[in-house]
Design an enzyme around this catalytic site. Sequence first.
Site, short mmCIF file in Angstrom:
data_model
loop_
_atom_site.label_atom_id
_atom_site.label_comp_id
_atom_site.label_asym_id
_atom_site.label_seq_id
_atom_site.Cartn_x
_atom_site.Cartn_y
_atom_site.Cartn_z
N GLU A 284 -11.71 -37.61 18.72
CA GLU A 284 -11.71 -38.13 20.09
C GLU A 284 -10.44 -38.93 20.37
OE1 GLU A 284 -15.66 -39.19 21.19
OE2 GLU A 284 -15.02 -40.41 22.87
N GLU A 287 -7.80 -36.50 20.93
CA GLU A 287 -8.00 -35.88 22.24
C GLU A 287 -7.49 -36.79 23.35
OE1 GLU A 287 -12.11 -35.06 23.17
OE2 GLU A 287 -11.60 -33.95 24.99
N CYS A 310 -20.77 -39.38 23.00
CA CYS A 310 -21.64 -39.57 21.83
C CYS A 310 -23.11 -39.69 22.20
CB CYS A 310 -21.27 -40.84 21.08
SG CYS A 310 -19.56 -40.88 20.60
N SER A 330 -15.15 -36.12 27.05
CA SER A 330 -14.55 -35.64 25.81
C SER A 330 -15.32 -34.39 25.37
CB SER A 330 -14.67 -36.72 24.74
OG SER A 330 -14.51 -36.15 23.47
N LYS A 369 -31.56 -37.39 21.24
CA LYS A 369 -30.98 -36.58 20.15
C LYS A 369 -31.87 -35.39 19.81
CE LYS A 369 -27.29 -39.04 19.03
NZ LYS A 369 -25.96 -38.44 19.20
N GLU A 372 -30.83 -32.91 22.24
CA GLU A 372 -29.46 -32.47 21.92
C GLU A 372 -29.47 -31.41 20.81
OE1 GLU A 372 -26.99 -35.33 19.89
OE2 GLU A 372 -25.22 -34.72 21.01
N GLU A 377 -25.97 -24.48 22.46
CA GLU A 377 -24.59 -24.48 21.97
C GLU A 377 -24.45 -25.18 20.62
OE1 GLU A 377 -25.66 -25.62 24.91
OE2 GLU A 377 -24.77 -27.54 25.45
N CYS A 526 -26.79 -47.92 21.13
CA CYS A 526 -27.83 -47.29 20.30
C CYS A 526 -28.79 -48.31 19.69
CB CYS A 526 -27.20 -46.49 19.18
SG CYS A 526 -25.98 -45.31 19.78
#
Lengths: 596, 155
Positions: A284, A287, A310, A330, A369, A372, A377, A526
Amino acid sequence: MSKYKVNLKINNIAVSVDEGTTILEAARQLNFTIPTLCQHDDLCVAGNCRVCVVEQKGARLLPASCATPVSEGMEIQTNSLKVRQARKHIVELLLAEHNADCTKCFKSGYCELQDISNDYRIGDHIFLDLVKEKDKERDISSPSIEKDDSKCIRCQRCVRTCDSMQYVSALAVTHKGNNMRISTFMDKPMNDVVCTNCGQCINRCPTAALTERNYIDEVFDVIYDPNKFVVVQTAPATRVAIGEEFGMEPGSRVTGKMVAALRRLGFDKVLDTDFTADLTIMEEGTELLTRLKEALVDGKEVALPMLTSCSPGWIKFQEHMYPDLLDNLSTCKSPQQMFGPLAKTYYAEKINKNPADMVVVSIMPCTAKKFEAERPEMRGSGYKDVDYVLTTRELGRMIHQAGIEFEKLEDEKYDSILGESTGAAVIFGSTGGVMEAALRTAYEIVTGKEVPFTNINIKPVRGMEGVKEASVKIKDAKPEWSFLEGVDVNVAIAHGLVNAKILMDKIKSGEANYHFIEIMACPGGCIGGGGQPMPTNMEIRKKRAAGIYEEDEAMVLRKSHENAEVTEIYKSFLHEPLGHKSHDLLHTHYTPRKRQ
Amino acid sequence: MTRIEELVKEQADKHGRQRTSLMPILQAVVGSEHYLSEDALVAIARELDLSSADVFGTATFYTFLDTVPRGKYVIRVCKTITCHMKGKDEVIGALEDMLKVKLGGTTTDGKFSLLQANCLGWCHKGPVMLVNDEVYPEISAEKAVEIIGGYLKKG
């Protein structure tokens, strides 16, 4: 602003409190606990469950202490016979509409309604049982959240959470009278509505009306399957919270005990999401620098500010609410989803295992999560990259089930490889942490020097303020980064989606001049995640964050680029950040979604 | 822009885009469409920047804001105790026979919905019937049939 003091008596004890204090808060100051269900420190007053009623001298009715401000000369009894009688009836009435299948309920032992009922030994069922008529099928459409209306007491904590903290309002009070219920748009299944799966509603639900989809039995099944090689990864924020499941103080640093417990549960290898957090910083950070170079040197149209990716709750929020700004995100997968494909490619090869026989389990402070991991993908390895996601709470439950005495465990270390990490990775667990970790590394890449903050603690990005801003001036840039010389890198941080909206609206209107923005869906980041132990409130979030920063300071290495395993994986496998392999395994794309 | 989106935009221009504008817009859409479709609710939510669940919650709280398709003329017969004692069941029975529709249903031509309502505040002149916004007090089965006959002719 000085406030007037109000004098009153609670249970015959005189107390003087600030004007505007509620009776409930005043009683707490005197160490009297009044039971509550709809009240929550993070939320506005609702006053609808009524269990906090108290007796006020001279008043005919019993006021709800959570919703009644103190007044001069008030005389309150919190446990008079009249109060006890009323409170018992109120709880009985709630139970008449509550499916009290406590022995098999996921929330048993953690249920606030059960606690009150136990305290008052309630359960004579003096009222008509209405559950049968109201019992709806459980909604298990979402991979993250389970909704069971037969457990709902309609306290509306979830509704207030989803609205005031997350600006989503996936849940609302619908219909009326005896049909009133907490529901979604058009009573659709949870998976079909605008829900970020953040789980903040779960964290505040006093009963089991909202819980995480739990996969404990599935994980035990694979652990005991001799043909499966089960590796587990642990998120940064779990290590300062799992202790709470065993009566320890919030923020207790129990990394070593957690590793030991996971080994005793039978996981074949205990590895660390912190490793891929460090890796995320490499990807990141690169990037961001690449985007800045393209914008400043090449004059290309580049989406800036860059937004962190994230937090899967945040990702889904943006897909629904700001689909036109997806280019700003990102492309980095979250650390969990970087770990999965690396475990089933790089790691599988190193330890000579067939990835088809591998199972990757993650322990996350998060319910989003779970969603996710199910995204189509997220199959970069050719397999489902992460097979099961468990919350901190579920891990706590597994450890209890296995009869492991957590508090007494000796510290153990993560397995290698994919187990090494730095202080920069662990601070991912708290709001501002990803930003701080990224700045520590990016600044050093550009200038060759450490970030100019005492002991590399970038204090301006820390803390519980909803939106934080900071600026770092680049001094003495290396020749290849000379275009950044003297540039003030402007960053911003938001946690809680209601705060994310503030920043996103600024970007949309063009008034933002940031380069890089960190957003976490949950309040506090988190450590305040929807999968963390209950209860949660500001005080607890602060303690957990303190634990995270202590953990960081205790690490020998505190910058992601110093992680030797990260260096090694680039040398022997990935070759370079944003390289071909990284692109295939560590980066992703996003899906614009409707906002119904 | 769909027809319903245009209607919602027009109403929002008229009533504003505050949270307090929600009720008049909901009422206006019901007034012209006879009910709030999923598309209409979404359009309203987007126009007022509210969550669609929130709009749905508000709509489902009010009996007169229907979220299922209704006919052009919505007949509501008061079901509470005074009208019951004064013979609202006979009124409903006669209308069911006349319109060939069960209580709660809508005629196949989409012209009439036959519903019950809670107290309409006409206990002194029950039984009472409401057709859209028109009140018909002191009706009987015959009178009700006659009144609805008038609407039938109106088309």
